[in-house]
Design an enzyme around this catalytic site. Structure first.
Site, PDB file in Angstrom:
ATOM      1  CE  LYS A  66      -4.213   3.049  -0.889  1.00 19.02           C
ATOM      2  NZ  LYS A  66      -3.124   3.930  -1.074  1.00 19.02           N
ATOM      3  CG  ASP A 102      -2.889   7.270   1.427  1.00 18.81           C
ATOM      4  OD1 ASP A 102      -2.115   6.591   2.291  1.00 18.81           O
ATOM      5  OD2 ASP A 102      -3.233   6.596   0.503  1.00 18.81           O
TER       6      ASP A 102
END
Ligand code: ATR
Length: 273
Positions: A66, A102
């Site tokens: 990520k 997220d």
């Protein structure tokens, strides 16, 4: 031609995302696929430059890629830029884009189960890792005025607070209990909520305001020791599974063209696995 999407990480076998997107592909009768692709860290940059040629419309990125994706990809959405991590990839024309869903997933989960979370002003985030970054971004977006970050390693909490500006204050994790009296929302992002850990080290919720909302981003087990402690104190408790389900929505819509619904059937299907 079938649209193909992926989730890539190293390792990737534990990911629930293929089951989640697979549910929606079937539900909406889309002739597409969503497959796990294990990519070693040293191969990740190469993977990014090749996946379109290999027929993929885009996909998800998970640990440990990520932050690397954040550093490499030029076109980032505001959330990914602020959080410093990318979890969703797609193309606009020939341009690769990276986003982070997220924070959206976190907010949408609370919107579903405890909408009054948006009225809160003071939050405390336990932990100062990658997940905490996404949550702090969400809290600032929603208008929280003060965000305490309490972490075992205080220095890491202070660095994170400095990254997100004057609304954020870093503390030692052991200080958390005394901050609960002024806190509307309590978020655990540490691994202390996980199966096998008794939740020790987390703050004493008997100090919390009776109106406080408690949420844990850990969803294995679904009812973590921390959430059980919250319920024992009569506090509102929201589990973390919905964050996983909701964070997947924007990616699915980008690749497959339908905005999928998070439903109780989906929740149960993921819990069955
Ligand atoms: P993630 O990306 O999921 O947030 P991470 O970056 O590894 O994962 O962060 C894990 C968090 O859990 C950290 O805040 C960590 O505290 P430190 O920064 O002090 O390491 C916290 N954590 C993990 N194990 C812990 C424990 N036994 N006691 C207290 N905090 C713990």
């Amino acid at each position: 031609m079938n649209t193909k999407a992926f989730v890539t990480g190293w390792p990737i076998s534990h990911s629930k995302s293929p089951r989640l997107h697979g549910f929606w592909l079937k539900k909406y009768k889309i002739a597409g696929t969503y497959e796990p692709v294990a990519v070693e860290p040293k191969e990740f940059v190469n993977f990014l430059s090749q996946f379109k040629k290999n027929g993929f419309a885009g996909g998800n990125v998970t640990i440990p890629h990520k932050e690397v994706a954040f550093r490499i990809i030029k076109n980032l959405d505001p959330a990914a830029s602020a959080i410093g991590a990318v979890n969703t990839l797609w193309f606009e024309g020939d341009e690769l884009h990276g986003g982070n869903t997220d924070a959206y997933g976190f907010s949408a989960n609370l919107d579903e189960f405890m909408p009054r979370w948006r009225d809160g002003e003071v939050a405390i985030v336990l932990g100062a890792g990658g997940a905490a970054r996404a949550i702090i971004y969400a809290l600032i977006e929603v208008g929280y005025k003060k965000i305490h970050i309490a972490n075992r390693t205080q220095e890491r909490a202070e660095r994170l607070a400095a990254d997100f500006g004057p609304k954020c204050v870093g503390h030692k994790l052991s200080k958390a209990s005394e901050l609960l009296g002024e806190t509307d929302l309590i978020v655990n992002t540490t691994s202390l909520g996980m199966a096998g850990s008794g939740g020790e080290g987390l703050p004493d919720l008997s100090f919390a305001r009776k109106t406080a909302i408690v949420t844990d981003i850990v969803y294995t087990p679904l009812r973590t020791p921390f959430l059980i402690a919250a319920e024992e104190q009569g506090l509102a408790a929201v589990d973390g599974l919905g964050m996983l389900l909701h964070q997947a929505v924007p990616g699915f819509e980008k690749w497959f063209g339908i905005r999928p619904e998070v439903t109780i059937e989906l929740r149960n299907y993921i819990l069955e696995a």
